[in-house]
Design a protein around this motif. Sequence first.
Motif, PDB file in Angstrom:
ATOM      1  N   TYR A 132      23.044 -46.371 -29.408  1.00 41.04           N
ATOM      2  CA  TYR A 132      22.443 -46.795 -28.144  1.00 41.04           C
ATOM      3  C   TYR A 132      21.371 -47.858 -28.370  1.00 41.04           C
ATOM      4  N   ASP A 133      20.461 -47.563 -29.264  1.00 44.36           N
ATOM      5  CA  ASP A 133      19.327 -48.462 -29.474  1.00 44.36           C
ATOM      6  C   ASP A 133      19.795 -49.836 -29.973  1.00 44.36           C
ATOM      7  N   LEU A 134      20.702 -49.818 -30.949  1.00 44.11           N
ATOM      8  CA  LEU A 134      21.172 -51.089 -31.516  1.00 44.11           C
ATOM      9  C   LEU A 134      21.983 -51.871 -30.488  1.00 44.11           C
ATOM     10  N   ALA A 135      22.861 -51.174 -29.751  1.00 43.89           N
ATOM     11  CA  ALA A 135      23.707 -51.854 -28.760  1.00 43.89           C
ATOM     12  C   ALA A 135      22.844 -52.435 -27.637  1.00 43.89           C
ATOM     13  N   LEU A 136      21.847 -51.666 -27.189  1.00 44.19           N
ATOM     14  CA  LEU A 136      20.993 -52.137 -26.095  1.00 44.19           C
ATOM     15  C   LEU A 136      20.214 -53.390 -26.524  1.00 44.19           C
ATOM     16  N   GLN A 137      19.674 -53.353 -27.725  1.00 47.21           N
ATOM     17  CA  GLN A 137      18.930 -54.531 -28.210  1.00 47.21           C
ATOM     18  C   GLN A 137      19.839 -55.762 -28.288  1.00 47.21           C
ATOM     19  N   ALA A 138      21.057 -55.541 -28.791  1.00 51.75           N
ATOM     20  CA  ALA A 138      21.983 -56.676 -28.923  1.00 51.75           C
ATOM     21  C   ALA A 138      22.341 -57.240 -27.540  1.00 51.75           C
ATOM     22  N   LEU A 139      22.618 -56.356 -26.575  1.00 50.47           N
ATOM     23  CA  LEU A 139      22.949 -56.820 -25.218  1.00 50.47           C
ATOM     24  C   LEU A 139      21.768 -57.585 -24.620  1.00 50.47           C
ATOM     25  N   ARG A 140      20.559 -57.042 -24.807  1.00 47.98           N
ATOM     26  CA  ARG A 140      19.366 -57.698 -24.230  1.00 47.98           C
ATOM     27  C   ARG A 140      19.128 -59.081 -24.816  1.00 47.98           C
ATOM     28  N   HIS A 141      19.660 -59.313 -26.018  1.00 40.63           N
ATOM     29  CA  HIS A 141      19.548 -60.653 -26.617  1.00 40.63           C
ATOM     30  C   HIS A 141      20.790 -61.495 -26.323  1.00 40.63           C
ATOM     31  N   GLY A 142      21.617 -61.033 -25.381  1.00 38.81           N
ATOM     32  CA  GLY A 142      22.752 -61.846 -24.925  1.00 38.81           C
ATOM     33  C   GLY A 142      23.981 -61.793 -25.815  1.00 38.81           C
ATOM     34  N   LYS A 143      24.063 -60.770 -26.677  1.00 36.00           N
ATOM     35  CA  LYS A 143      25.239 -60.677 -27.564  1.00 36.00           C
ATOM     36  C   LYS A 143      26.333 -59.823 -26.913  1.00 36.00           C
ATOM     37  N   HIS A 144      27.585 -60.202 -27.127  1.00 28.69           N
ATOM     38  CA  HIS A 144      28.704 -59.323 -26.784  1.00 28.69           C
ATOM     39  C   HIS A 144      28.702 -58.199 -27.814  1.00 28.69           C
ATOM     40  N   VAL A 145      29.060 -56.989 -27.361  1.00 31.14           N
ATOM     41  CA  VAL A 145      28.877 -55.838 -28.265  1.00 31.14           C
ATOM     42  C   VAL A 145      30.136 -54.978 -28.368  1.00 31.14           C
ATOM     43  N   PHE A 146      30.445 -54.612 -29.595  1.00 29.33           N
ATOM     44  CA  PHE A 146      31.477 -53.630 -29.918  1.00 29.33           C
ATOM     45  C   PHE A 146      30.753 -52.465 -30.585  1.00 29.33           C
ATOM     46  N   VAL A 147      30.998 -51.234 -30.102  1.00 24.00           N
ATOM     47  CA  VAL A 147      30.362 -50.065 -30.698  1.00 24.00           C
ATOM     48  C   VAL A 147      31.457 -49.138 -31.203  1.00 24.00           C
ATOM     49  N   GLU A 148      31.310 -48.685 -32.438  1.00 20.64           N
ATOM     50  CA  GLU A 148      32.293 -47.735 -32.965  1.00 20.64           C
ATOM     51  C   GLU A 148      32.278 -46.437 -32.159  1.00 20.64           C
ATOM     52  N   LYS A 149      33.374 -45.714 -32.218  1.00 22.13           N
ATOM     53  CA  LYS A 149      33.429 -44.415 -31.551  1.00 22.13           C
ATOM     54  C   LYS A 149      32.550 -43.426 -32.311  1.00 22.13           C
ATOM     55  N   PRO A 150      31.972 -42.385 -31.701  1.00 19.64           N
ATOM     56  CA  PRO A 150      31.872 -42.239 -30.256  1.00 19.64           C
ATOM     57  C   PRO A 150      30.831 -43.226 -29.713  1.00 19.64           C
ATOM     58  N   PHE A 151      31.101 -43.728 -28.511  1.00 16.55           N
ATOM     59  CA  PHE A 151      30.337 -44.831 -27.906  1.00 16.55           C
ATOM     60  C   PHE A 151      28.821 -44.575 -27.962  1.00 16.55           C
ATOM     61  N   ALA A 152      28.405 -43.419 -27.447  1.00 16.51           N
ATOM     62  CA  ALA A 152      26.966 -43.134 -27.391  1.00 16.51           C
ATOM     63  C   ALA A 152      26.772 -41.626 -27.491  1.00 16.51           C
ATOM     64  N   ALA A 153      25.514 -41.216 -27.702  1.00 14.74           N
ATOM     65  CA  ALA A 153      25.230 -39.788 -27.911  1.00 14.74           C
ATOM     66  C   ALA A 153      25.136 -39.008 -26.607  1.00 14.74           C
ATOM     67  N   SER A 154      25.123 -39.710 -25.466  1.00 20.34           N
ATOM     68  CA  SER A 154      25.112 -39.022 -24.170  1.00 20.34           C
ATOM     69  C   SER A 154      25.731 -39.936 -23.122  1.00 20.34           C
ATOM     70  N   SER A 155      26.167 -39.334 -22.008  1.00 18.39           N
ATOM     71  CA  SER A 155      26.757 -40.162 -20.956  1.00 18.39           C
ATOM     72  C   SER A 155      25.692 -41.036 -20.301  1.00 18.39           C
ATOM     73  N   GLU A 156      24.428 -40.563 -20.276  1.00 21.56           N
ATOM     74  CA  GLU A 156      23.358 -41.399 -19.701  1.00 21.56           C
ATOM     75  C   GLU A 156      23.222 -42.687 -20.514  1.00 21.56           C
ATOM     76  N   GLN A 157      23.243 -42.545 -21.822  1.00 19.11           N
ATOM     77  CA  GLN A 157      23.149 -43.735 -22.678  1.00 19.11           C
ATOM     78  C   GLN A 157      24.339 -44.671 -22.446  1.00 19.11           C
ATOM     79  N   ALA A 158      25.525 -44.074 -22.338  1.00 17.99           N
ATOM     80  CA  ALA A 158      26.736 -44.888 -22.146  1.00 17.99           C
ATOM     81  C   ALA A 158      26.647 -45.666 -20.824  1.00 17.99           C
ATOM     82  N   VAL A 159      26.188 -44.998 -19.770  1.00 16.28           N
ATOM     83  CA  VAL A 159      26.068 -45.660 -18.464  1.00 16.28           C
ATOM     84  C   VAL A 159      25.065 -46.808 -18.544  1.00 16.28           C
ATOM     85  N   ARG A 160      23.933 -46.578 -19.232  1.00 13.29           N
ATOM     86  CA  ARG A 160      22.903 -47.627 -19.371  1.00 13.29           C
ATOM     87  C   ARG A 160      23.489 -48.864 -20.053  1.00 13.29           C
TER      88      ARG A 160
END
Length: 344
Positions: A81-109
Amino acid sequence: MGNGMLNVAVVGCGYWGPNLVRNLFENRFCHRIVACDLELAKLQKIAVRYPSVEVTTDFQEIVKRLDVDAVMIATPLSTHYDLALQALRHGKHVFVEKPFAASSEQAVRLIEEADRRKLTLMVGHTFQYSPPVTKIKEILDAGELGEIFYISSTRVNLGLHQKDVSVIWDLAPHDLSMILFWLGEAPIEVLAAGRDFVQKGIPDVAFMFMRFASGAIAHVQVSWLAPSKLRRTTIVGDAKMLVYDDTEHLEQVKLFDKGVNFKDPDTFGEYQLSYRTGDIVSPKLESFEPLQAEVTDFLSSIIQRRRPRSDGEAGLRVVRILEAAERSLMNSGHLELLEIARRM
Ligand SMILES: NC(=O)c1ccc[n+]([C@@H]2O[C@H](COP(=O)([O-])OP(=O)(O)OC[C@H]3O[C@@H](n4cnc5c(N)ncnc54)[C@H](O)[C@@H]3O)[C@@H](O)[C@H]2O)c1
């Protein structure tokens, strides 16, 4: 991205990350690769094998670089979550390995962040790109099995025990992503039973059950505590049946013309059952590495500005089932109702 090719960073070069590097290296849409890991020794191995790949231990350097278009994250789940969010906030397209995130709240964010910024967000459901799995999808979509009664999937072997996630979060994403992809729907009920035999607090054996609105039911067995490696899925429909064995080298998919015919009592006086056993067919499968197709989908979806097959929503659906299964397991197999879109 000026030449129709992308500069991509791989974050996390432990067991799985080097496979992403190799497939990027061979991909026609990838221009330059930067590899990132906290451990220098892991980067040195990459640098020896791929001298043109830049390496860094500093994730901040990656996200701040203007010439990095996309980031592929292959770190432990707790960091996704933390790494993906930082990358998105810097305008990067993001691929995250499975499982996507540790909670559905994180995934929705993460989905919201990517949507707001019009960035591609993809989850590494590798099996959705594998030739047997896509062939089965074709067979099911063509209606060859008829109405699907049930799916039963087994993914067991000895190890590798994970320190931070249960066997459900480690292994079940593969089966769940396949089952949802095949059926085109998410379950409405989930329950699971299991035990933490080796490391207390981290279940290493689990039996999951799911019910779908269409009437189909599914069972997934995952374990790090089994004498032999099994990767076997059975799909039973009212017309035909199918077995997919991922450990086979030849004939990974077998289609059985088997079933039960129920003769109408109005015609015959009293009902009769007859068992049909016809041909067993092993369809021809394409031959390519699923990870290469997955990397191509990620990069081409960025270039073509379309959603990848395994997008953030697909990742979220799987995370919601994992959460429900773990809740159920911790609660003596309590039935969990899922409020998720039934059709996909
Ligand atoms: N798609 C598949 O078939 C498949 C197969 C195996 C693993 N995976 C997934 O890949 C991910 C990684 O699994 P693994 O088995 O390679 O784990 P691993 O522990 O072997 O490797 C993770 C690496 O990430 C590095 N790391 C951790 N935090 C970091 C950070 N902040 N910045 C940079 N590097 C960092 C670690 O140093 C380590 O080298 C997991 O999400 C796992 O589920 C997917």
